[in-house]
Motif scaffolding. Structure first.
Motif, PDB file in Angstrom:
ATOM      1  N   ALA A 112       2.876   8.539  -1.973  1.00  0.00           N
ATOM      2  CA  ALA A 112       3.343   7.864  -0.756  1.00  0.00           C
ATOM      3  C   ALA A 112       4.637   7.102  -1.005  1.00  0.00           C
ATOM      4  O   ALA A 112       5.535   7.085  -0.158  1.00  0.00           O
ATOM      5  CB  ALA A 112       2.260   6.927  -0.241  1.00  0.00           C
ATOM      6  N   VAL A 113       4.741   6.449  -2.156  1.00  0.00           N
ATOM      7  CA  VAL A 113       5.962   5.695  -2.473  1.00  0.00           C
ATOM      8  C   VAL A 113       7.165   6.633  -2.485  1.00  0.00           C
ATOM      9  O   VAL A 113       8.231   6.319  -1.933  1.00  0.00           O
ATOM     10  CB  VAL A 113       5.827   4.978  -3.831  1.00  0.00           C
ATOM     11  N   GLN A 114       7.009   7.804  -3.089  1.00  0.00           N
ATOM     12  CA  GLN A 114       8.132   8.747  -3.156  1.00  0.00           C
ATOM     13  C   GLN A 114       8.496   9.300  -1.782  1.00  0.00           C
ATOM     14  O   GLN A 114       9.674   9.457  -1.466  1.00  0.00           O
ATOM     15  CB  GLN A 114       7.773   9.895  -4.107  1.00  0.00           C
ATOM     16  N   ILE A 115       7.484   9.586  -0.953  1.00  0.00           N
ATOM     17  CA  ILE A 115       7.777  10.044   0.410  1.00  0.00           C
ATOM     18  C   ILE A 115       8.541   8.960   1.166  1.00  0.00           C
ATOM     19  O   ILE A 115       9.554   9.232   1.830  1.00  0.00           O
ATOM     20  CB  ILE A 115       6.474  10.388   1.170  1.00  0.00           C
ATOM     21  N   LEU A 255       7.489   0.299   2.219  1.00  0.00           N
ATOM     22  CA  LEU A 255       7.625   0.480   0.773  1.00  0.00           C
ATOM     23  C   LEU A 255       7.193  -0.749   0.005  1.00  0.00           C
ATOM     24  O   LEU A 255       6.557  -0.654  -1.052  1.00  0.00           O
ATOM     25  CB  LEU A 255       9.088   0.804   0.430  1.00  0.00           C
ATOM     26  N   MET A 256       7.532  -1.935   0.534  1.00  0.00           N
ATOM     27  CA  MET A 256       7.165  -3.168  -0.140  1.00  0.00           C
ATOM     28  C   MET A 256       5.649  -3.273  -0.286  1.00  0.00           C
ATOM     29  O   MET A 256       5.123  -3.564  -1.366  1.00  0.00           O
ATOM     30  CB  MET A 256       7.704  -4.367   0.640  1.00  0.00           C
ATOM     31  N   ASP A 257       4.925  -2.981   0.801  1.00  0.00           N
ATOM     32  CA  ASP A 257       3.468  -3.064   0.730  1.00  0.00           C
ATOM     33  C   ASP A 257       2.887  -1.989  -0.185  1.00  0.00           C
ATOM     34  O   ASP A 257       1.903  -2.231  -0.895  1.00  0.00           O
ATOM     35  CB  ASP A 257       2.867  -2.928   2.136  1.00  0.00           C
ATOM     36  N   LEU A 258       3.502  -0.815  -0.187  1.00  0.00           N
ATOM     37  CA  LEU A 258       3.040   0.234  -1.092  1.00  0.00           C
ATOM     38  C   LEU A 258       3.228  -0.180  -2.544  1.00  0.00           C
ATOM     39  O   LEU A 258       2.354   0.037  -3.387  1.00  0.00           O
ATOM     40  CB  LEU A 258       3.801   1.535  -0.824  1.00  0.00           C
ATOM     41  N   ARG A 259       4.372  -0.777  -2.824  1.00  0.00           N
ATOM     42  CA  ARG A 259       4.632  -1.196  -4.209  1.00  0.00           C
ATOM     43  C   ARG A 259       3.688  -2.306  -4.635  1.00  0.00           C
ATOM     44  O   ARG A 259       3.275  -2.385  -5.796  1.00  0.00           O
ATOM     45  CB  ARG A 259       6.084  -1.636  -4.354  1.00  0.00           C
ATOM     46  N   LEU A 260       3.350  -3.186  -3.698  1.00  0.00           N
ATOM     47  CA  LEU A 260       2.390  -4.237  -4.014  1.00  0.00           C
ATOM     48  C   LEU A 260       1.031  -3.627  -4.348  1.00  0.00           C
ATOM     49  O   LEU A 260       0.356  -4.046  -5.287  1.00  0.00           O
ATOM     50  CB  LEU A 260       2.270  -5.204  -2.839  1.00  0.00           C
ATOM     51  N   LEU A 261       0.628  -2.617  -3.576  1.00  0.00           N
ATOM     52  CA  LEU A 261      -0.639  -1.956  -3.830  1.00  0.00           C
ATOM     53  C   LEU A 261      -0.627  -1.180  -5.140  1.00  0.00           C
ATOM     54  O   LEU A 261      -1.650  -1.044  -5.804  1.00  0.00           O
ATOM     55  CB  LEU A 261      -0.981  -0.995  -2.683  1.00  0.00           C
ATOM     56  N   PRO A 265       5.917  -3.918  -9.788  1.00  0.00           N
ATOM     57  CA  PRO A 265       6.966  -4.706  -9.152  1.00  0.00           C
ATOM     58  C   PRO A 265       8.202  -3.872  -8.872  1.00  0.00           C
ATOM     59  O   PRO A 265       8.491  -2.908  -9.577  1.00  0.00           O
ATOM     60  CB  PRO A 265       7.284  -5.787 -10.199  1.00  0.00           C
ATOM     61  N   TYR A 266       8.900  -4.260  -7.835  1.00  0.00           N
ATOM     62  CA  TYR A 266      10.157  -3.594  -7.484  1.00  0.00           C
ATOM     63  C   TYR A 266      11.265  -4.296  -8.255  1.00  0.00           C
ATOM     64  O   TYR A 266      11.548  -5.457  -8.028  1.00  0.00           O
ATOM     65  CB  TYR A 266      10.389  -3.709  -5.980  1.00  0.00           C
ATOM     66  N   VAL A 267      11.874  -3.595  -9.187  1.00  0.00           N
ATOM     67  CA  VAL A 267      12.837  -4.219 -10.085  1.00  0.00           C
ATOM     68  C   VAL A 267      14.252  -3.922  -9.643  1.00  0.00           C
ATOM     69  O   VAL A 267      14.609  -2.776  -9.420  1.00  0.00           O
ATOM     70  CB  VAL A 267      12.632  -3.729 -11.539  1.00  0.00           C
TER      71      VAL A 267
END
Length: 760
Positions: A112-115, A255-261, A265-267
């Motif tokens: 999902a993150v990549q999509i 994307l932010m919520d996906l990365r949290l899940l 961390p988003y670097v």
């Protein structure tokens, strides 16, 4: 067609066919590479409108350059055939992967993150795909995702080439507005993305029917069902909100919520420059830490296993007496850096700062905080000169171990940088700090840094006016430097606190706080406090329990000893009725942070809901010793005595309550306990008049205590509509004991996604 050659492309095999063309695998004989070729069907190429759509596909997709989007090489025409030459993807369709069963959660999130990253790249260029579906997602052999077929892509602001009333897309994945043939924007892709995500984790489509109109009816009128609860559910439901205004508004938010899940961390890269006056302060802090660590007979010469230290706020000795914020900032930065030493026990700020202005001896402070060393100091600022004195004291005898004074001016920045550089080079002493060889410092404007410290100072003072000042100073810092992550973090926490204390709008302030916390993480993914704030908001306001747990766990990875994070996990456990776990975590916080008032209060509340009244009483008494005027504490202690039928002790505690809201609440409880119902009803009417907007849950408690179950349920529903944070304490709450076997109670918990255990 197979084995034929068109221009310099040799057709190898047919890959697929859709409404917008036939796709073949081919060899580019000039460049010696495999490609995919999409031909426009002849009956469509002859139609000017359809051919125009085909050209738009090529133009839109060719403008995108992203690793998660199929690359367009060229558009060609030969032998009255028009075709697009594309990157050949050797892999499987996501649809085929799903046919084997639901995709594991972690893998689904990664996909999902990549999509979403691919969609974000398209949306930033004003391009909407309009046909996102599992069939259009390819997974390569190395698990990379490729979005295919921008055949329905729409360029923002471009001409409308589709006939009025014509709907484009695959029905099962269409958004409501797309299914109605309305104008769409990037949020239609977010909806379709939600369908794909649901399909991945469940193995089926969320909206079904035996024929097209039945599917459209389901899209417009029905909600997706989840057999098993997963941490993705709330995210999927938000993506599938029927009203576009209630969906994720940008793919970046999604994307932010996906990365949290994903717990990743988003670097983003950070700069490595220390500012002028701020650099002086940071430099002095670094020198102080180095000095403490290198001083003989202290940290560098003995084992740290038996050393514990408290850092007190530095005293403001400035003539204008307006540098307390600077003293606090220095002490807090020192404390944070010392806490990185593996075996060194450092008392948390909430405990060490709570002893400010208590006129205690060093031995008294050490005894209360259970430490062997105390670091104290002072700050004095006159114009552009600053003098900082730091003293390390052995608590066992009160003697100084080390003391030094640092005099600096704004012209000393290069000298300070040299001094820090020399210290870093010395041996490997700084490894004790957990710092890298190139310190992670951001180019903070000195005035912005000053505003930031003042924001921290006023936020810690609490109270309505101080929180407003805090918001003002954080905002001023960000006006100067909009990339200042710590200031975004501080501003987020201030808005969250304003909502929590009832000084602002619960809805508006929490949404603002969430937005700013995400902004802080975008700028600096190591800010554990920003993740903690998101966890708090997801728990208190959104009731997104799995989302809150995911964020807290991520924050804990960054800062395992953070009291706020552990306290948040304790509260989350209590909300779900896991009281033993909650109490254990509360006690863990108190052990590390012995004067943390919030931890004591949490332990009182969690023990109370667990029915552990003796523990709740003993903890409340300890908290009263630390702060006799803690709001609501005497009320809670009196309430426990009432439940034990000890009206006399309850009355004594109620008399000692200092907070106006809890004073009135106490009077109502006492009068009902004493069977003075008329008097209690009068006080209850006044309570509702004064506090219904911020204490609806407490009104429900009072009616439940009175025995008026019907009205109690009414106020529980009002609490739900107001997003009252008190509802997070409903499970186990003794005053609701008589409601627990009522079907409305179990239905209410179900609505909040909370577990229900029927009482026998």
């Amino acid at each position: 067609m197979i084995d034929s050659t068109i221009l310099h492309y040799r057709i190898i095999e047919k890959l697929g066919e859709g409404g917008m063309g036939v796709v073949y695998k081919a060899e580019d004989t000039k460049l010696k590479r495999e490609v995919a070729i999409k031909f426009l069907p002849h009956h469509i190429s002859a139609n000017k409108e359809e051919r125009k759509r085909f050209e738009i596909e090529a133009q839109a997709a060719a403008s995108l350059n992203h690793p998660n989007i199929t690359t367009i090489h060229s558009i060609e025409e030969a032998n009255e055939k028009v075709f697009i030459v594309m990157e050949y993807i050797d892999g499987v369709e996501l649809r085929d992967k799903i046919k084997t069963g639901p995709v594991p959660i972690d893998e689904a999130i990664s996909i999902a993150v990549q999509i979403a990253e691919g969609l974000e790249a398209a949306h930033k260029k004003g391009i909407v795909h309009r046909d996102i579906k599992s069939q259009n997602i390819m997974i390569t052999g190395d698990e990379k995702i490729k979005i295919m077929d921008f055949g329905l892509a729409k360029i923002k602001g471009g001409s409308q080439v589709t006939k009025i009333g014509t709907t484009l897309g695959t029905i099962a994945y269409m958004s409501p507005e797309q299914a109605r043939g309305e104008e769409v924007d990037h949020r239609t892709d977010i909806w379709s993305f939600g369908v794909v995500l649901y399909e991945m984790v469940t193995g089926k489509l969320p909206f079904k029917g035996d024929y097209d109109q039945a599917v459209i009816y389901s899209i417009l009128n029905e909600e997706p069902e989840f057999k098993n609860y997963s941490e993705l559910n709330s995210l999927i439901l938000k993506a599938l909100a029927k009203n576009p205004e209630e969906r994720y508004q940008t793919t970046n938010d999604l994307l932010m919520d996906l990365r949290l899940l994903s717990h990743e961390p988003y670097v983003k890269p950070k700069r490595n420059i220390i500012p002028l006056k701020a650099g002086i302060i940071i430099g002095v802090i670094a020198v102080l830490i180095i000095a403490v660590l290198l001083f003989k007979n202290s940290f560098s010469s003995i084992e740290t296993d038996n050393i514990s230290i408290a850092v007190l706020p530095f005293t403001d000795l400035s003539p204008t007496n307006d540098q307390a914020y600077l003293g606090d900032g220095l002490a807090e930065q020192l404390l944070n850096n010392l806490a990185r030493i593996g075996n060194l026990k450092v008392t948390a700020k909430t405990s060490s700062f709570s002893l400010r202005d208590k006129n205690l001896t060093v031995q008294d402070i050490a005894e209360k905080l259970k430490v062997s060393k105390v670091l104290e100091g002072s700050v004095q600022r006159i114009d552009d000169k600053v003098r900082i004195t730091a003293t390390l004291i052995d608590a066992s005898d009160g003697y100084q171990i080390w003391s030094e004074t640092f005099n600096r001016s704004s012209n000393d920045i290069f000298l300070i940088q040299d001094e820090i550089g020399e210290s870093v080079v010395k041996a490997l002493k700084l490894k004790l700090l957990g710092l890298s060889s190139s310190p992670d410092k951001k180019n903070v404007n000195p005035q912005a840094y000053s505003y930031f410290l003042q924001g921290n100072y006023f936020h810690n003072l609490r109270g309505k006016e101080n929180l407003q000042k805090s918001i003002f100073y954080y905002s001023e810092a960000l006006k100067i430097d909009s990339t200042y992550a710590a200031a975004w973090d501080g501003l987020s926490t201030a808005y969250s606190s304003r909502s929590d204390f009832g000084y602002g709008s619960v809805e508006d302030d929490n949404k603002i706080a969430l937005k700013y916390a995400k902004k802080a993480i975008e700028l600096d993914s190591t800010l554990a406090s920003a993740y903690s704030t998101i966890g708090w908001i997801k728990r208190i306001y959104y009731w997104d329990w799995t989302g809150a747990d995911s964020v807290y766990q991520l924050a804990l990875k960054i800062d395992p000893a953070n009291s706020n994070i552990i306290g948040g996990l304790a509260a989350l456990a209590s909300t779900h009725g896991r009281f033993e776990e909650a109490i254990r975590l509360d006690q863990k916080v108190i052990e590390k942070d012995p004067l943390n008032l919030s931890a004591y209060l949490n332990l009182v509340l969690h023990a109370y809901n667990a029915g552990e009244f003796n523990l709740a009483i003993s903890t409340a008494k300890k908290l009263i010793e630390i702060n006799p005027k803690f709001p609501g504490l005497h009320m809670k202690l009196g309430q426990i005595y009432l439940l034990q039928s000890n009206i006399k002790m309850a009355s004594q505690e109620f008399e000692n309550e200092s907070d106006e809201l809890w004073q009135l609440y106490s009077k109502i409880l006492l009068n009902y306990a004493e069977r003075k119902n008329n008097e209690a009803d009068r006080y209850l009417d006044q309570f509702i008049k004064d506090y219904e907007d911020i204490a609806a849950f407490q009104v429900a408690e009072l009616y439940a205590y009175k025995g008026d179950m019907e009205t109690a349920f009414i106020w529980l529903e009002i609490s739900y509509e107001l997003r009252d944070s008190g509802l997070t304490t409903i499970i186990g709450n003794p005053v609701f004991k008589n409601l627990e076997n009522d079907p409305r109670y179990s239905n209410f918990l179900k609505k909040m996604n909370l577990p229900y255990r029927k009482k026998i």
